[in-house]
Design an enzyme around this catalytic site. Structure first.
Site, PDB file in Angstrom:
ATOM      1  N   HIS A 150      55.774  56.382  39.238  1.00 20.16           N
ATOM      2  CA  HIS A 150      55.372  56.600  40.628  1.00 20.16           C
ATOM      3  C   HIS A 150      56.203  57.716  41.255  1.00 20.16           C
ATOM      4  CE1 HIS A 150      54.351  55.608  44.839  1.00 20.16           C
ATOM      5  NE2 HIS A 150      55.638  55.839  45.058  1.00 20.16           N
ATOM      6  N   GLU A 151      57.526  57.663  41.047  1.00 23.15           N
ATOM      7  CA  GLU A 151      58.393  58.706  41.608  1.00 23.15           C
ATOM      8  C   GLU A 151      58.075  60.069  41.002  1.00 23.15           C
ATOM      9  OE1 GLU A 151      60.286  58.227  44.150  1.00 23.15           O
ATOM     10  OE2 GLU A 151      59.865  56.077  44.176  1.00 23.15           O
TER      11      GLU A 151
ATOM     12  N   HIS B 144      55.172  61.835  42.642  1.00 32.34           N
ATOM     13  CA  HIS B 144      55.478  62.663  43.811  1.00 32.34           C
ATOM     14  C   HIS B 144      55.828  64.087  43.381  1.00 32.34           C
ATOM     15  CE1 HIS B 144      55.191  59.565  46.799  1.00 32.34           C
ATOM     16  NE2 HIS B 144      56.127  58.811  46.237  1.00 32.34           N
TER      17      HIS B 144
ATOM     18  N   GLU C 261      51.616  58.435  48.833  1.00 27.02           N
ATOM     19  CA  GLU C 261      51.973  57.214  48.101  1.00 27.02           C
ATOM     20  C   GLU C 261      50.815  56.740  47.227  1.00 27.02           C
ATOM     21  OE1 GLU C 261      54.960  55.977  47.882  1.00 27.02           O
ATOM     22  OE2 GLU C 261      55.669  57.509  49.277  1.00 27.02           O
TER      23      GLU C 261
ATOM     24  N   ASP D 198      50.860  56.428  43.193  1.00 28.07           N
ATOM     25  CA  ASP D 198      50.468  55.194  42.519  1.00 28.07           C
ATOM     26  C   ASP D 198      49.423  55.471  41.437  1.00 28.07           C
ATOM     27  OD1 ASP D 198      52.159  53.536  43.901  1.00 28.07           O
ATOM     28  OD2 ASP D 198      50.628  52.735  45.260  1.00 28.07           O
TER      29      ASP D 198
END
Length: 418
Positions: A277-278, A281, A358, A362
C-alpha cells in the site's frame, strides 16, 4: 464597525459553529452505534474492542471543544483584542531595525501560541492516551521532546523566516514569487534530510534484522521497481502503543520505516500487504502530486498576501493600526493567523483528494500483494489503534484523510473477488 472586521467575525463564527456542530454530530453518531459492532466486522472485532474505540474517539473529540475554544480566544486576543499591537509596541522599545523587529514579533507570537497549547497537548497525552493504554511517555520525555521541537524550529525556522522577510522587504512588488521559490527549496531540502538528520533526533532507527521478512520485502520492492536507502525499524513503542509504517525521504534518501509495534502485531504476509500500500503511493506518484499541490496553493496564498499587505483595510479590520505596522512581518503574521478561518469550509476537498490516493494505493496493494491480507492487517490496526468503525460521515468528510473503515474494507473485498 469596520467592514472587514464584520466579514472576519462572520467567517470566524461560521467556522467555530461548524466545527462545534461537526464534533457534536460525530460524538452522537458514534454513541448511537456504540453497542453494536458493524455487521461486516462482527466476526473479527469483539464488542468491548468496538466500545473502547468509540469511547477513545469521543474523548479525543470532546477535548477538541477545548482546543477550539483556546484557538478562537487566542486569535481574537491577538487581532481585535490588540495583542499583536502590544507585542509590536513592546519590541519597538528594544529593536529599531524593521527586519529584526519583524522576526522578534513573529517568533514571540509563535512561542506564546505554543505555550498556550501545552496544557491541551499534555492532557491528551497523559490523560486520554494514558487512560486507553496507548501512552508510554514520561513527563520528562514529553518535555525533552518539546525542547527538541522548539530547538529544531529555531534552527530551521529562523533562517527561513529571515529569508522570507528579507525578500518581502527588498524584492519589490513581486517578492511573493521569490519567496515562493525560497519556500519550495526549503521544503525539498527538509524532505531530503528528514530521514537521516531530523527523525533520529526523536527516535532510534535500526536496520530490519528479520531475514525472512527482509527477503520478502526486498522481493516486493524489486517487483515494484522501488529503490530505497534501507529498511528500518523505529522504536515507536517508547512513546506509544500505536503502530504504523511509512516511507520517507526524497531521491536517494528514501527509506522504509516500520514501527516496532506494527512488526509485533502483523504476520509477514500482512506486513507485505501494508508495505505494498505504501509503495502504491510511490508508484502512483502521490508524493509528487501532493508536493505539487502544496506548492501551487502556497503560490496562490503568497500572491494573495502580496495584495493584502498593500491594503490598509486588511490591518484595520483585524485590529492593527496601519501606523503601528513596523514591517511586512505584521502582514505575514496576520495572514497566517486568519487564513484557516476563511479556508475551513474547503477542507473536504483536501480530504477527498487524499482519500482518492488511499483508494489507489489500496488497489496497487491488491494487485501486487494481497487484498485479503491487507484487509486482515487493517482490521488489526483498527483494533490496536482503537480507530472507530462508525465515524459520522460528514465529520469524516471534513477531517479524515483516509476513507472510513467500512468503505475501505468493502472496496478491498470487491477487489479480492474480481
Amino acid at each position: 464597525m469596520h467592514t472587514f472586521t464584520a466579514i472576519f467575525l462572520a467567517a470566524l463564527i461560521i467556522t467555530v459553529l461548524t466545527r462545534t456542530w461537526l464534533a457534536t454530530r460525530h460524538i452522537r453518531y458514534i454513541l448511537a452505534h456504540r453497542d453494536r459492532v458493524p455487521e461486516n466486522f462482527s466476526s473479527q472485532i469483539k464488542l468491548e474492542i468496538h466500545q473502547k474505540a468509540a469511547d477513545y474517539t469521543c474523548a479525543k473529540t470532546r477535548l477538541g471543544y477545548v482546543s477550539l475554544s483556546v484557538e478562537t480566544a487566542l486569535l481574537l486576543i491577538f487581532t481585535l483584542g490588540g495583542g499583536l499591537n502590544a507585542l509590536a509596541a513592546f519590541w519597538s522599545d528594544w529593536l529599531s531595525d524593521p527586519l529584526v523587529h519583524g522576526m522578534a514579533l513573529i517568533i514571540s507570537a509563535a512561542l506564546l501560541m505554543s505555550v498556550v497549547e501545552i496544557p491541551v497537548s499534555y492532557y491528551r497525552t497523559f490523560v486520554i492516551e494514558q487512560q486507553f493504554g496507548f501512552n508510554k511517555m514520561t513527563p520528562r520525555m514529553y518535555f525533552v521532546d518539546l525542547v527538541k521541537r522548539i530547538a529544531l524550529g529555531v534552527l530551521l525556522g529562523v533562517p527561513l523566516l529571515f529569508g522570507i522577510l528579507w525578500l518581502m522587504e527588498k524584492m519589490g512588488s513581486y517578492w511573493w514569487f521569490y519567496a515562493w521559490l525560497a519556500w519550495m527549496g526549503f521544503n525539498l531540502v527538509v524532505l531530503a534530510i528528514f530521514p537521516t538528520w531530523i527523525a533520529p533526533i526523536f527516535n532510534k532507527f535500526t536496520p530490519l534484522e528479520d531475514a525472512a521478512l527482509k527477503e520478502r520485502i526486498e522481493q516486493l520492492m524489486r517487483k515494484c521497481g522501488f529503490k530505497s536507502s534501507g529498511l528500518f525499524v523505529m522504536d515507536g513503542s517508547r512513546r506509544s502503543n500505536h503502530g504504523n509504517a511509512y516511507f520517507t525521504g526524497f531521491g536517494k534518501t528514501k527509506r522504509i520505516v516500520f514501527f516496532d509495534t506494527l512488526l509485533s502485531r502483523l504476520d509477514i504476509t500482512e506486513i507485505e500487504a501494508v508495505l505494498a500500500h505504501e509503495l502504491g503511493h510511490f508508484k502512483r506518484h502521490h508524493v509528487i502530486k501532493r508536493i505539487a499541490w502544496t506548492f501551487a496553493m502556497s503560490l496562490i496564498f503568497l500572491w494573495a498576501l502580496g495584495y493584502l499587505m498593500q491594503q490598509p483595510w486588511f490591518y484595520q479590520g483585524l485590529g492593527v493600526s496601519v501606523s503601528s505596522v513596523p514591517s511586512t512581518a505584521m502582514a505575514l503574521l496576520l495572514f497566517f493567523l486568519v487564513m484557516p478561518t476563511f479556508t475551513f469550509l474547503f477542507q473536504p476537498l483536501a480530504s477527498l483528494y487524499s482519500r482518492k490516493h488511499e483508494f489507489e494505493a489500496d488497489k496497487y496493494a491488491a494487485d501486487n500483494a494481497s487484498a485479503p491480507h491487507l484487509i486482515h492487517a487493517l482490521i488489526k490496526l483498527y483494533k490496536d489503534n482503537a480507530s472507530t468503525l462508525t465515524p459520522d460521515p460528514l465529520h469524516s468528510a471534513f477531517y479524515d484523510s483516509h476513507p472510513p473503515a467500512a468503505m475501505r474494507i468493502a472496496r478491498l473485498e470487491n477487489l479480492a473477488h474480481n
